[in-house]
Design a protein around this motif. Structure first.
Motif, mmCIF file in Angstrom:
data_model
loop_
_atom_site.group_PDB
_atom_site.id
_atom_site.type_symbol
_atom_site.label_atom_id
_atom_site.label_comp_id
_atom_site.label_asym_id
_atom_site.label_seq_id
_atom_site.Cartn_x
_atom_site.Cartn_y
_atom_site.Cartn_z
ATOM 1 N N ARG A 1 40.026 58.369 29.414
ATOM 2 C CA ARG A 1 38.811 58.817 28.728
ATOM 3 C C ARG A 1 39.015 60.155 28.045
ATOM 4 O O ARG A 1 38.484 60.401 26.955
ATOM 5 C CB ARG A 1 37.654 58.871 29.729
ATOM 6 C CG ARG A 1 37.174 57.475 30.117
ATOM 7 C CD ARG A 1 36.272 57.484 31.319
ATOM 8 N NE ARG A 1 35.880 56.128 31.683
ATOM 9 C CZ ARG A 1 35.406 55.789 32.865
ATOM 10 N NH1 ARG A 1 35.252 56.707 33.811
ATOM 11 N NH2 ARG A 1 35.082 54.536 33.116
ATOM 12 N N HIS A 2 39.799 61.034 28.664
ATOM 13 C CA HIS A 2 40.111 62.326 28.040
ATOM 14 C C HIS A 2 40.843 62.122 26.721
ATOM 15 O O HIS A 2 40.487 62.719 25.698
ATOM 16 C CB HIS A 2 40.971 63.170 28.991
ATOM 17 C CG HIS A 2 41.550 64.404 28.349
ATOM 18 N ND1 HIS A 2 40.831 65.576 28.198
ATOM 19 C CD2 HIS A 2 42.771 64.634 27.788
ATOM 20 C CE1 HIS A 2 41.586 66.471 27.595
ATOM 21 N NE2 HIS A 2 42.776 65.925 27.335
ATOM 22 N N ARG B 1 38.598 60.710 23.992
ATOM 23 C CA ARG B 1 37.720 61.739 23.408
ATOM 24 C C ARG B 1 38.470 62.597 22.401
ATOM 25 O O ARG B 1 37.874 63.113 21.453
ATOM 26 C CB ARG B 1 37.140 62.628 24.522
ATOM 27 C CG ARG B 1 36.042 61.951 25.349
ATOM 28 C CD ARG B 1 35.291 62.976 26.189
ATOM 29 N NE ARG B 1 36.151 63.616 27.172
ATOM 30 C CZ ARG B 1 36.345 63.169 28.408
ATOM 31 N NH1 ARG B 1 35.744 62.050 28.819
ATOM 32 N NH2 ARG B 1 37.139 63.808 29.248
ATOM 33 N N GLN B 2 39.776 62.711 22.586
ATOM 34 C CA GLN B 2 40.609 63.472 21.644
ATOM 35 C C GLN B 2 40.928 62.676 20.386
ATOM 36 O O GLN B 2 41.493 63.225 19.443
ATOM 37 C CB GLN B 2 41.931 63.873 22.308
ATOM 38 C CG GLN B 2 41.833 65.048 23.272
ATOM 39 C CD GLN B 2 43.214 65.523 23.682
ATOM 40 O OE1 GLN B 2 44.103 64.729 24.003
ATOM 41 N NE2 GLN B 2 43.417 66.821 23.657
ATOM 42 N N GLY C 1 38.441 55.483 21.351
ATOM 43 C CA GLY C 1 37.068 55.968 21.401
ATOM 44 C C GLY C 1 36.339 55.832 20.091
ATOM 45 O O GLY C 1 35.290 56.455 19.881
#
Length: 211
Positions: A86-87, A90-91, A106
């Protein structure tokens, strides 16, 4: 310019980093760079705590593609794997797997698509942890069986190594067929069937040969 980066991790001496890169290229990925950790557990060591794994957080940029053989290369801890994917999403990083050709990004804004994506990530991360725990138990059984056979002939050397055994376990959990699994590991269909039928026996064979 975006890059495709392969992250490879091996935790035992009988596994190889080159095999993971070869598998990725055979699956059609063009790898620009390889980041790898050797001899590092995916259970006890979070990705950000590994020397090379930590580099991924520094070098990955929006539009880059992160390739892993399967999500368990990122880790075998449910929370760490889900947080990590998820990190990166998001990037703006796209995460792809060699096994099963999964793609996580994402970019979608549709709530239903997001829900399906997140559920799949959670399922794969949970499977990685569950298989790590199952493998640990199977290894214990194999060690005990090997102790019982200590004075006996070791039998024929296994046609598979630990990496092949792990791949079979992963693909079985994902519902892959026997032929697909055999092609991925380079083993015969009969060998895959035998290992699936009795993974503890397969662990015992590896233990007897010190593999």
């Amino acid at each position: 310019m975006s890059k495709t980066i392969l992250y490879a991790r091996v935790s035992t001496t009988d596994q190889t980093l080159d095999h993971q890169k070869t598998q990725a290229e055979a699956a059609g990925f063009t790898i620009d760079d390889v980041v790898s950790d050797h001899g590092v557990s995916g259970i006890s060591t979070r990705l950000a705590e590994r020397e090379e794994g930590h580099r991924l957080f520094d070098i990955l940029r929006s539009g880059d593609v992160l390739v892993v053989r399967w999500v368990d290369r990122l880790g075998r801890n449910y929370q760490d794997v889900t947080d990590t994917i998820r990190h990166f999403m998001r990037q703006g990083v796209i995460v792809r797997t060699v096994i099963n050709n999964m793609t996580f990004d994402g970019a979608t804004t549709d709530p239903m698509q997001e829900a399906v994506r997140d559920a799949l990530i959670a399922f794969m991360a949970a499977t990685a942890q569950a298989q790590a725990e199952a493998t640990k138990e199977a290894q214990k059984a194999g060690i005990e069986a090997a102790k019982g056979d200590a004075t006996r002939y070791r039998g024929k050397k296994p046609s598979f190594d630990r990496q092949a055994l792990e791949t079979i376990q992963h693909m079985t959990a994902q519902g892959a067929g026997t032929t697909e699994t055999a092609n991925a590991t380079g083993l015969t269909r009969q060998a895959v069937i035998r290992i699936r039928k009795d993974p503890a026996k397969a662990e015992a064979a590896l233990a007897r040969w010190g593999l």
